[in-house]
Design a protein around this motif. Sequence first.
Motif, short mmCIF file in Angstrom:
data_model
loop_
_atom_site.label_atom_id
_atom_site.label_comp_id
_atom_site.label_asym_id
_atom_site.label_seq_id
_atom_site.Cartn_x
_atom_site.Cartn_y
_atom_site.Cartn_z
N ASP A 1 46.71 38.91 32.22
CA ASP A 1 45.68 37.95 31.75
C ASP A 1 45.61 36.88 32.67
O ASP A 1 46.67 36.27 33.55
N ASP A 2 44.30 36.42 33.16
CA ASP A 2 44.36 35.56 34.13
C ASP A 2 44.71 35.55 35.35
O ASP A 2 45.30 34.68 36.14
N CYS B 1 38.52 35.54 29.05
CA CYS B 1 39.28 36.41 28.47
C CYS B 1 38.35 37.50 27.58
O CYS B 1 38.06 38.59 27.89
N LYS C 1 48.49 40.92 24.42
CA LYS C 1 47.58 40.20 23.74
C LYS C 1 46.25 40.81 23.56
O LYS C 1 45.79 41.77 24.09
N ASP D 1 42.19 40.07 33.88
CA ASP D 1 40.77 40.05 32.82
C ASP D 1 39.68 39.02 33.41
O ASP D 1 38.62 38.66 32.69
N ASN D 2 40.23 38.24 34.33
CA ASN D 2 39.24 37.05 34.89
C ASN D 2 39.83 36.65 36.18
O ASN D 2 41.14 36.91 36.45
N LYS E 1 39.17 30.95 37.57
CA LYS E 1 38.72 31.21 36.34
C LYS E 1 37.76 30.46 35.46
O LYS E 1 37.78 29.17 35.73
CA CA Z 1 42.08 35.60 30.85
#
Ligand code: CA
Length: 491
Positions: free
Chosen positions: A34-35, A86, A151, A300-301, A320
């Motif tokens: 994530d991120d 996300c 997540k 994811d980003n 992001k």
């Molecule tokens: Ca994310």
Amino acid sequence: MRYLSIKSLLAGLVCFPLISAAEESPNIVVFLVDDMGVMDTSVPFLTDEGGKPVVHPLNTWYQTPNMKRLAKQGVRFSNFYAQSVCSPTRASIMTGQNATRHGTTQFIKPETDNRGEFGPPKWNWKGLTKECVTLPRVLQKNGYRTIHVGKGHFGPFKSIGAEPLNLGFDVNIAGSAIGLPRSYIGTYGKGTSRAVPGLEDYHNSGTFLTDALTIEATKAVDDAVEKKKPFYLYMSHYAVHGPFTPDPRFIEKYLNKGHKKSTAAFAALIEGMDKSLGDLLDHLEKIGEAENTLILFMGDNGTACPGHKGKPSAPLRSQKGSCYEGGTRVPFIAAWAKPSATSAVQKNWPIPAGVIQPQAIGTVMDIFPSVLELTKTPAPKNHTIDGSSLKTLLSGKPDPQREQAFLMHFPHKHRSSYFTSLRLGDWKLIYFYLKENHCELYNLKTDPSESTNLAEKHPKELKRMLGEMKQRLAREDALYPVDATGKELKP
Ligand code: CA
């Protein structure tokens, strides 16, 4: 007689195929961070003009030895794209569709519609439903054990998509509507609206959330192997999204190096995630599944790292939520967990060691069709897929048939607001719906940092790119931002 013996030999081959069922059904791990942007690692992903990887200062700040190990075993991309936030990316991995088409164009706020003042009223803020064709569901039908860890963020509270078991997963560990954990330590936020569900055994054990998820993932993998089923593991870490909690296992080395505490904590979160990757690779080897397991590692980003003087993606621009490359360029590595010259499945799907694809454009929409091809899963009927299989590129070769494009549609508010961007070959157009000067045009080959807007200097290129963008938006059934009267604003 000789003729007969060959005939009977052929008949024998039909009855007893030389490839075993396990080899025909490789395991897949989508390792999603994530991120995590493309610069948040010690693996250099960006290249010089000759296609050679270049080590930038951020690559010397982060320490990701297990990503290095994976990159040495496989192929990585310089130009791999996710959506800028996300939920759009997550729905794209699940469906193979661009966010424009699946309609979850903004991140889902679990409590409420998050469209923003001028966002399209009909955007898909409820996310994925039981009717949606999803990658785990089609794999499940093809005999796979489908495992969700970490997540989810596929739908708001109390929606169908809030529960990964409704979306084709056989197992859900710690996934729900939340997009971030209240805490990585203690009880992982128990009693709050951002509590991580289902890890009670680890509460107050001192186990960092990243580690608890890894341990649970290995147990779920063991269970699939015991059931003699191939598995699809969607290993979706809460790391490295905020809160930027110092991981006690790694924080020391990042402190007192001239950075803010949160910048150091982010680097420690990255290294904790990297250890998870290493632990998973080791476990697959220990149980004898490594040769038969494909790892697809991605972010994811773009990065959400605080600090680095406001340039956490340098030399790329922004981070992001942005329309610039720092918003959407993510790391991508594909590798067999243990390369083998004798594995039948690897012969069928070869991935050379330590190769970089410096120019080809890949996106998160490509995961769905690639996994279908690898697992010989029939493409679902009446389901449009916007991505295309990465098989040729993963073999290290160029893929001249492939379109080098990424359309990113964001009709909402964030770090960059109400925009569509189109990367096509070396060119990139960004169209801002609410700005007077709508267009920015960059040549990423000569200007990878997007420092010089060429919109005025190259009117022909601008016109061509704008035409391409409009066509693609229409093709993917885009919903547009609206003005104060509710009228659609089209480019
Ligand atoms: Ca994310």
